[in-house]
Design an enzyme around this catalytic site. Structure first.
Site, PDB file in Angstrom:
ATOM      1  N   ASP A 172      44.411 -32.189  91.411  1.00  0.00           N
ATOM      2  CA  ASP A 172      43.289 -31.556  92.116  1.00  0.00           C
ATOM      3  C   ASP A 172      43.250 -31.995  93.567  1.00  0.00           C
ATOM      4  O   ASP A 172      43.016 -31.189  94.466  1.00  0.00           O
ATOM      5  CB  ASP A 172      41.956 -31.908  91.442  1.00  0.00           C
ATOM      6  CG  ASP A 172      41.772 -31.150  90.133  1.00  0.00           C
ATOM      7  OD1 ASP A 172      42.584 -30.227  89.888  1.00  0.00           O
ATOM      8  OD2 ASP A 172      40.852 -31.484  89.375  1.00  0.00           O
TER       9      ASP A 172
ATOM     10  N   ASP B   6      45.719 -37.120  92.675  1.00  0.00           N
ATOM     11  CA  ASP B   6      46.088 -36.363  91.476  1.00  0.00           C
ATOM     12  C   ASP B   6      46.290 -34.887  91.832  1.00  0.00           C
ATOM     13  O   ASP B   6      46.306 -34.525  93.008  1.00  0.00           O
ATOM     14  CB  ASP B   6      45.005 -36.525  90.390  1.00  0.00           C
ATOM     15  CG  ASP B   6      43.639 -36.052  90.896  1.00  0.00           C
ATOM     16  OD1 ASP B   6      43.589 -35.433  91.985  1.00  0.00           O
ATOM     17  OD2 ASP B   6      42.640 -36.300  90.199  1.00  0.00           O
TER      18      ASP B   6
END
Ligand code: TSJ
Length: 639
Positions: free
Chosen positions: A506, A504
């Site tokens: 992050d 993702d």
């Protein structure tokens, strides 16, 4: 584009080496990979042929079009591939170029003087790996001729299809989905490469158009200033310390060297080198010549003008390249490419050429521009002081951690084996994933280091700050080889350093941060091929007692097709590593027998570094612009 072909192109030089079947059987041997990177290499290979024509002085403009269906069309305004019958082969030269492996003037030894081409494999390989390819040539300024191929085989003869007035070559091809894992072109990838080629070939116009969507996307690259403009471009997101880009150029015995550089107020070194327009991320003789000459000349200047006293320690290589953006571009015959990825220039005479050009050019420039000299000296002396501070910080860190935990970070779950050639460290983002990894690993060979703490802006940090950063310090201690100028690859405690983060945004950030960190402070680890990115699965499908994992969307779709209808609850989409239990993590991501990992190349690292500079640098405007333009790409800009 000042080079002239002195020998006439001799059709008999074209050498027959192998058939195209071999290319389709083992495409990786010819283009390196059938991944999305190989897909883009096809375009570079064709464009390089047109650039060769430009280098020979006969072509001023190249157009690259991405057409609907991800079909590529490349055209130039050169002389046009010769259309006559090839004396030995008995077929047209055009057909020879496209069907005989390694055909083309550049392999005959007497065609083009300076050959480009990433792997030098030529048009026949592109043809072999295309579902279809069409070439149109206007060679005589009268007849437009065309030939069509499918999977490398000629489907038509070279036929006259009409009239023409201007000479040139146009190639249109559709990469074969039977060969490539991915057949969708990424505009930014082509844009970066073509921009770079336009910088390297001053005055050459390269127009890239994306005609796939409703709206036309286009770039028109033409840089009269060549690599000097390249340096300005690199420094656009930074603050230059002096207004002019230094440009030094010269030649000897048929080899040429062009050097351009400018300091900025950052701490990162940004030196890029090229040989015959081919990027050499592993460096080599041209880069060595530049670095040693720069260090020597600046030391001499500093001593002569009393910036350094007699018994002061000298400035080191890393001091004089801090905040330096530079392009070194050399052209030579018989370039020898060495190193792990064959991207390191080995010809020793180029070191002498670059070094002597620098001695003459930079020494003169310094004497004529004392304010430039003062700026540079204050920058490099500052860097030397920071280096000394970093050494002290590192020693303090070592002493402190030696007292606490035998020199290793507390959160590290180390492995039992001590031979670095056999060991691996997984750097894992997230505590729950770290926990699963510790339970799921093979403790003999695999170490786990969970990452925590705040992200550091590596862009604005020097080595002394990095040592004090709570996120990176454990990484440095666990790897045991220091950082920056003091990094010693032979002290690395593991020869596989695996970055493991979620798929993702992050996770993307942490990958980008770590790659940039390795690139800037532990570059030899990347050059030696020790850095990897773990590939956890995206999906799990359970059918009866069988469990299947899919690592890409494509694999997932393939599996669904293969398995037939499965109930909804049989499909699990992994949002993060933390959702996997230790056994699943072992099976899918840790087990050397079944896992897939991406080995990080210098290209990957350079891309991460560039993205990072933009995203984390001081200048707000270019960052905002970058994010706006690339909003939909930012999440995956770093692998
Ligand atoms: F390789 C290729 F077929 F893919 C390709 C070649 C693709 C593109 C877009 C351009 C070219 C190409 C080749 N552009 N220009 C040339 N020039 C020659 O092949 C050429 C023409 C004339 C002579 C001569 O001695 O008269 C020599 C050469 C090599």
């Amino acid at each position: 584009m000042s080079q002239q072909v002195t020998q006439s192109y001799d059709e008999s030089q074209i050498q027959v080496l192998e058939g195209l079947e071999a290319v389709r059987k083992r495409p990786g041997m010819y283009i390196g990979t059938t991944s999305v990177r190989g897909l883009h290499h096809l375009v570079y290979e064709i464009v390089d042929n047109a650039i060769d024509e430009a280098l020979a002085g006969f072509c001023t403009e190249i157009k690259v079009d991405i057409l609907p269906g991800d079909i590529i069309s490349v055209s130039d305004n050169g002389r046009g591939v010769p259309t006559g019958i090839h004396p030995q082969m008995g077929i047209s030269t055009v057909e020879v170029v496209y069907t005989v492996l390694h055909a083309g003037g550049k392999f005959g030894g007497g065609g083009y003087k300076v050959a480009g081409g990433l792997h030098g494999v030529g048009a026949s390989v592109v043809n072999a790996l295309s579902e279809w390819l069409e070439v149109e040539v206007c060679h005589d300024g009268e007849s437009l001729v065309k030939q069509r191929f499918e999977r490398g085989k000629p489907m038509t003869k070279l036929e006259r299809i009409g009239d023409c007035t201007e000479t040139g070559t146009k190639v249109t091809f559709k990469p074969d989905p039977e060969i490539f894992d991915e057949t969708v072109y990424e505009y930014e990838t082509l844009q970066n490469r073509l921009r770079e080629q336009a910088f390297l070939n001053a005055g050459l116009r390269i127009i890239l158009s994306d005609r796939r969507g409703e709206e036309l996307r286009q770039d028109d690259f033409c840089f009269k200033g060549g690599i000097s403009e390249f340096v300005t471009y690199i420094n656009a997101s930074k603050e230059p310390l002096h207004s002019d880009v230094v440009f030094i150029s010269g030649q000897k015995d048929g080899s040429t060297a062009d050097i351009a550089f400018q300091y900025n107020n950052g701490y990162a070194e940004n030196i890029r080198s090229f040989a015959n327009n081919i990027s050499t991320p592993e460096g080599g003789m041209h880069e060595t010549g530049f670095r040693t000459a720069l260090t020597r000349i600046i030391n001499d200047y500093a001593r002569k003008h009393k910036y350094l006293k007699e018994d002061d320690a000298g400035l080191q290589g890393s001091d004089v390249t801090e905040g330096l953006s530079a392009i070194i571009s050399v052209k030579l015959e018989d370039a020898q490419f060495e190193g792990q990825t064959k991207t390191k220039l080995g010809n020793a005479h180029i070191r002498t050429l670059v070094s002597s050009l620098m001695s003459d050019g930079l020494s003169t420039y310094l004497e004529e521009n004392p304010s430039f000299g003062k700026t540079v000296i204050s920058k490099v002396i500052d860097a030397a002081r920071a280096r000394e501070a970093a050494r002290k910080a590192r020693e303090a860190t070592r002493r402190k951690s030696a007292l606490e935990s035998g020199g290793l970070p507390g959160k590290l779950a180390d492995c039992q084996e001590r031979d670095p050639a056999l060991t691996e460290i997984y750097i894992v983002e997230g505590d729950s994933a770290g926990g699963s990894a510790k339970q799921g690993r093979d403790p003999k060979y695999q170490a786990i280091l969970p990452l925590w703490g705040k992200m550091l802006n590596v862009e604005r940090a020097r080595a002394d700050k990095i040592y004090g950063n709570d996120k990176l310090q454990p990484v440095i201690l666990a790897l045991g080889a220091g950082i920056g100028a003091e990094f010693d690859v032979s002290k690395l405690r593991y020869h596989k350093i695996v970055i493991m983060a979620d798929a993702d945004v992050d996770g993307s950030h942490i990958r980008c941060l770590l790659l940039t960190f390795f690139f800037r402070f532990m570059r030899p680890a990347i050059e030696n091929g020790y850095v990897y990115i773990a590939q956890p699965p995206l999906y799990k499908i359970t059918k009866g007692k069988q469990v299947y994992y899919a690592y890409t969307e494509r694999e997932f779709e393939g599996l669904l097709e293969q398995l037939g209808p499965v109930p909804d609850d049989a499909v699990q989409r992994y949002k993060g590593l933390g959702e996997m239990n230790p056994e699943q993590l072992w099976e899918t991501t840790l087990d050397p027998a079944t896992r897939t990992m991406l080995r990080v190349t210098m290209d990957d690292a350079i891309a991460a570094d560039a993205a990072f500079s933009l995203l984390m640098g001081d200048e707000v405007a270019p960052r905002r612009e970058y994010i706006e333009v690339n909003a939909k790409y930012v999440s995956n800009l770093d692998i």
